[in-house]
Design a protein around this motif. Structure first.
Motif, PDB file in Angstrom:
ATOM      1  N   LYS A  47       0.757  -0.819   0.317  1.00  0.00           N
ATOM      2  CA  LYS A  47      -0.190  -0.088   0.019  1.00  0.00           C
ATOM      3  C   LYS A  47       1.553   1.166   0.082  1.00  0.00           C
ATOM      4  O   LYS A  47       2.023   1.280   0.674  1.00  0.00           O
ATOM      5  N   GLN A  48       0.340   2.412  -0.326  1.00  0.00           N
ATOM      6  CA  GLN A  48       0.729   3.158  -0.492  1.00  0.00           C
ATOM      7  C   GLN A  48       1.838   3.477  -1.343  1.00  0.00           C
ATOM      8  O   GLN A  48       3.016   4.019  -0.320  1.00  0.00           O
ATOM      9  N   VAL A  49       2.810   3.286  -2.054  1.00  0.00           N
ATOM     10  CA  VAL A  49       3.629   2.868  -3.108  1.00  0.00           C
ATOM     11  C   VAL A  49       4.222   4.758  -3.347  1.00  0.00           C
ATOM     12  O   VAL A  49       3.708   4.814  -3.726  1.00  0.00           O
ATOM     13  N   ARG A  50       5.402   4.314  -3.330  1.00  0.00           N
ATOM     14  CA  ARG A  50       5.972   5.741  -4.035  1.00  0.00           C
ATOM     15  C   ARG A  50       6.357   5.282  -4.957  1.00  0.00           C
ATOM     16  O   ARG A  50       7.453   5.227  -5.545  1.00  0.00           O
ATOM     17  N   PHE A  51       5.451   5.898  -5.948  1.00  0.00           N
ATOM     18  CA  PHE A  51       5.568   5.792  -8.185  1.00  0.00           C
ATOM     19  C   PHE A  51       6.902   7.220  -8.217  1.00  0.00           C
ATOM     20  O   PHE A  51       6.537   8.234  -8.513  1.00  0.00           O
ATOM     21  N   PHE A  52       7.694   6.618  -9.231  1.00  0.00           N
ATOM     22  CA  PHE A  52       7.880   7.902 -10.117  1.00  0.00           C
ATOM     23  C   PHE A  52       7.555   7.682 -11.611  1.00  0.00           C
ATOM     24  O   PHE A  52       7.672   6.509 -12.022  1.00  0.00           O
ATOM     25  N   PHE A  53       7.593   8.783 -12.283  1.00  0.00           N
ATOM     26  CA  PHE A  53       6.772   8.656 -12.947  1.00  0.00           C
ATOM     27  C   PHE A  53       7.892   9.971 -14.121  1.00  0.00           C
ATOM     28  O   PHE A  53       8.001  10.998 -13.992  1.00  0.00           O
ATOM     29  N   PRO A  54       9.154   8.947 -14.889  1.00  0.00           N
ATOM     30  CA  PRO A  54      10.425   9.147 -15.838  1.00  0.00           C
ATOM     31  C   PRO A  54       9.392  10.102 -17.364  1.00  0.00           C
ATOM     32  O   PRO A  54       8.326   9.916 -17.122  1.00  0.00           O
ATOM     33  N   GLU A 131      14.093   7.425  -2.703  1.00  0.00           N
ATOM     34  CA  GLU A 131      13.574   6.517  -3.329  1.00  0.00           C
ATOM     35  C   GLU A 131      12.409   5.892  -4.057  1.00  0.00           C
ATOM     36  O   GLU A 131      11.622   6.468  -3.286  1.00  0.00           O
ATOM     37  N   PHE A 132      12.310   5.260  -4.790  1.00  0.00           N
ATOM     38  CA  PHE A 132      11.090   5.106  -5.098  1.00  0.00           C
ATOM     39  C   PHE A 132      10.336   3.467  -5.070  1.00  0.00           C
ATOM     40  O   PHE A 132      11.410   2.360  -5.351  1.00  0.00           O
ATOM     41  N   GLY A 133       9.486   2.855  -4.862  1.00  0.00           N
ATOM     42  CA  GLY A 133       9.385   1.876  -5.087  1.00  0.00           C
ATOM     43  C   GLY A 133       8.379   0.831  -5.599  1.00  0.00           C
ATOM     44  O   GLY A 133       8.179  -0.540  -5.749  1.00  0.00           O
ATOM     45  N   GLY A 134       8.173   2.041  -6.760  1.00  0.00           N
ATOM     46  CA  GLY A 134       7.274   1.823  -8.105  1.00  0.00           C
ATOM     47  C   GLY A 134       8.165   2.499  -9.413  1.00  0.00           C
ATOM     48  O   GLY A 134       8.220   3.953  -8.770  1.00  0.00           O
ATOM     49  N   ILE A 135       7.570   1.902 -10.477  1.00  0.00           N
ATOM     50  CA  ILE A 135       8.695   2.930 -11.474  1.00  0.00           C
ATOM     51  C   ILE A 135       7.090   2.721 -12.517  1.00  0.00           C
ATOM     52  O   ILE A 135       7.241   1.267 -12.949  1.00  0.00           O
ATOM     53  N   TRP A 136       6.745   3.584 -13.104  1.00  0.00           N
ATOM     54  CA  TRP A 136       5.972   2.967 -14.393  1.00  0.00           C
ATOM     55  C   TRP A 136       7.137   4.243 -15.783  1.00  0.00           C
ATOM     56  O   TRP A 136       6.451   5.135 -15.502  1.00  0.00           O
ATOM     57  N   SER A 154      21.387   4.454 -15.494  1.00  0.00           N
ATOM     58  CA  SER A 154      21.976   5.186 -14.438  1.00  0.00           C
ATOM     59  C   SER A 154      21.286   5.469 -13.287  1.00  0.00           C
ATOM     60  O   SER A 154      20.620   5.328 -11.520  1.00  0.00           O
ATOM     61  N   LEU A 155      20.282   6.771 -14.082  1.00  0.00           N
ATOM     62  CA  LEU A 155      19.691   7.800 -12.848  1.00  0.00           C
ATOM     63  C   LEU A 155      18.444   6.659 -12.383  1.00  0.00           C
ATOM     64  O   LEU A 155      17.615   6.836 -11.398  1.00  0.00           O
ATOM     65  N   ILE A 156      17.717   5.788 -13.263  1.00  0.00           N
ATOM     66  CA  ILE A 156      16.739   5.250 -12.473  1.00  0.00           C
ATOM     67  C   ILE A 156      16.672   4.469 -12.135  1.00  0.00           C
ATOM     68  O   ILE A 156      16.103   3.848 -10.787  1.00  0.00           O
ATOM     69  N   MET A 157      17.819   3.848 -12.284  1.00  0.00           N
ATOM     70  CA  MET A 157      18.685   2.407 -11.075  1.00  0.00           C
ATOM     71  C   MET A 157      19.125   3.190  -9.302  1.00  0.00           C
ATOM     72  O   MET A 157      18.506   2.825  -8.471  1.00  0.00           O
ATOM     73  N   SER A 158      19.599   4.451 -10.051  1.00  0.00           N
ATOM     74  CA  SER A 158      19.246   5.110  -8.662  1.00  0.00           C
ATOM     75  C   SER A 158      18.204   5.748  -7.700  1.00  0.00           C
ATOM     76  O   SER A 158      18.258   6.200  -6.581  1.00  0.00           O
ATOM     77  N   LEU A 159      17.515   5.748  -8.501  1.00  0.00           N
ATOM     78  CA  LEU A 159      16.249   6.149  -8.089  1.00  0.00           C
ATOM     79  C   LEU A 159      15.256   5.142  -7.046  1.00  0.00           C
ATOM     80  O   LEU A 159      14.376   5.196  -6.442  1.00  0.00           O
ATOM     81  N   MET A 160      15.961   3.864  -7.426  1.00  0.00           N
ATOM     82  CA  MET A 160      15.421   2.748  -6.768  1.00  0.00           C
ATOM     83  C   MET A 160      15.491   1.962  -5.555  1.00  0.00           C
ATOM     84  O   MET A 160      16.657   1.950  -5.313  1.00  0.00           O
ATOM     85  N   ASP A 161      14.601   1.849  -4.625  1.00  0.00           N
ATOM     86  CA  ASP A 161      14.837   1.190  -3.470  1.00  0.00           C
ATOM     87  C   ASP A 161      14.724  -0.224  -3.594  1.00  0.00           C
ATOM     88  O   ASP A 161      14.285  -0.681  -4.707  1.00  0.00           O
ATOM     89  N   LYS A 162      15.295  -0.934  -2.584  1.00  0.00           N
ATOM     90  CA  LYS A 162      15.989  -1.877  -2.905  1.00  0.00           C
ATOM     91  C   LYS A 162      14.223  -2.998  -3.006  1.00  0.00           C
ATOM     92  O   LYS A 162      14.684  -4.375  -3.429  1.00  0.00           O
ATOM     93  N   GLU A 163      13.012  -2.993  -3.178  1.00  0.00           N
ATOM     94  CA  GLU A 163      11.747  -3.685  -3.115  1.00  0.00           C
ATOM     95  C   GLU A 163      11.164  -3.369  -4.398  1.00  0.00           C
ATOM     96  O   GLU A 163      10.256  -3.178  -4.862  1.00  0.00           O
ATOM     97  N   LEU A 227       8.643  -6.252 -16.571  1.00  0.00           N
ATOM     98  CA  LEU A 227       8.648  -6.258 -15.026  1.00  0.00           C
ATOM     99  C   LEU A 227      10.486  -6.186 -14.602  1.00  0.00           C
ATOM    100  O   LEU A 227      11.232  -7.725 -14.401  1.00  0.00           O
ATOM    101  N   LEU A 228      11.037  -5.091 -14.057  1.00  0.00           N
ATOM    102  CA  LEU A 228      11.937  -5.514 -13.613  1.00  0.00           C
ATOM    103  C   LEU A 228      12.695  -5.213 -12.109  1.00  0.00           C
ATOM    104  O   LEU A 228      11.933  -4.538 -11.750  1.00  0.00           O
ATOM    105  N   THR A 229      12.828  -6.573 -11.684  1.00  0.00           N
ATOM    106  CA  THR A 229      13.061  -6.450 -10.084  1.00  0.00           C
ATOM    107  C   THR A 229      14.172  -6.496  -9.856  1.00  0.00           C
ATOM    108  O   THR A 229      15.180  -7.430  -9.878  1.00  0.00           O
TER     109      THR A 229
END
Length: 233
Positions: A47-54, A131-136, A154-163, A227-229
């Motif tokens: 729930k309440q995932v932080r999503f990044f939209f590039p 950091e973010f828990g989801g990216i679309w 590199s930018l996208i990966m730097s914005l991702m949390d481990k989940e 889907l990338l994890t």
């Protein structure tokens, strides 16, 4: 990378011009069906995932996810696109400077659930919003200049949390027939950018060819969503 598009470069000003002139065929007035179809795989019960939209434009997907209780952060070069997003959803917003990025602005909904940054994507960082828990990524990787893909990844990966779970939308067509954007992004490109650090799963593929694409001079168009994890260290 295919040689056909390797040198193709779009200036940021060209994207701004497209918004100013209303040449926004890439905008979709409805929630993307491939996001809907695969959202459960992204959320995994969270729930309440932080999503990044590039390169978010005025994507209605942002409002849809915010209404579910998720937190949205987007980056977009066009101020017009950002203002249209809030106006078309009858949302109030406040405009603030971004101390860490000269000349950037952030437009926020009063509840703080949606924050859209008007700036060059490559000037954004986790220092600004964490950091973010989801990216679309719909229309972002396919829009950036092919020569910038490594910098982008590199930018996208730097914005991702481990989940984090990253949903990536790509297009495949014959790049000899159309110069882009949107650019041709084959599976090999996705693997070379992200394969070292991420598990990559093709979750959906569809024939996306339609009448409007005949004007590009192409004869087929395949839309693929991955889907990338993060791989366990």
């Amino acid at each position: 990378m295919t040689a056909a598009q390797i040198d193709r470069v779009m200036a940021i000003s060209e994207w701004e011009d497209r918004w100013q002139e209303g040449r926004i065929g890439f905008h979709q007035p409805h929630v993307h069906h491939m996001l809907k179809a695969n959202l459960d795989k992204v959320l995994c019960g969270r729930k309440q995932v932080r999503f990044f939209f590039p390169l978010c434009g005025k994507a209605v997907d942002m409002k849809w996810l915010a209404d579910m209780g998720h937190v949205i952060v987007g980056v977009e070069i066009s101020e017009k696109a950002i203002k249209q997003f809030f106006e078309e959803h009858s949302l109030e917003y406040k405009e603030e400077p971004v101390p860490a990025i000269p000349e950037a602005k952030v437009f926020k909904s009063p509840d703080g659930r949606i924050s859209l940054y008007q700036c060059d994507l490559y000037k954004f960082s986790s220092a600004i919003e964490g950091e973010f828990g989801g990216i679309w990524d719909r229309g972002s990787l396919v829009a950036i200049n092919p020569c910038d893909r490594q910098k982008y990844a590199s930018l996208i990966m730097s914005l991702m949390d481990k989940e984090c779970r990253y949903l990536l939308d790509t297009l495949e067509y014959n790049p000899e027939l159309y110069k882009g954007p949107p650019f041709f992004v084959p599976e090999e490109a996705v693997k070379s950018l992200y394969g070292d650090s991420f598990n990559i799963e093709l979750v959906q593929s569809r024939d996306a060819f339609g009448e409007k694409y005949k004007a590009w001079g192409i004869d087929s168009l395949l839309e693929k969503v991955y889907l990338l994890t993060p791989k366990a260290n």
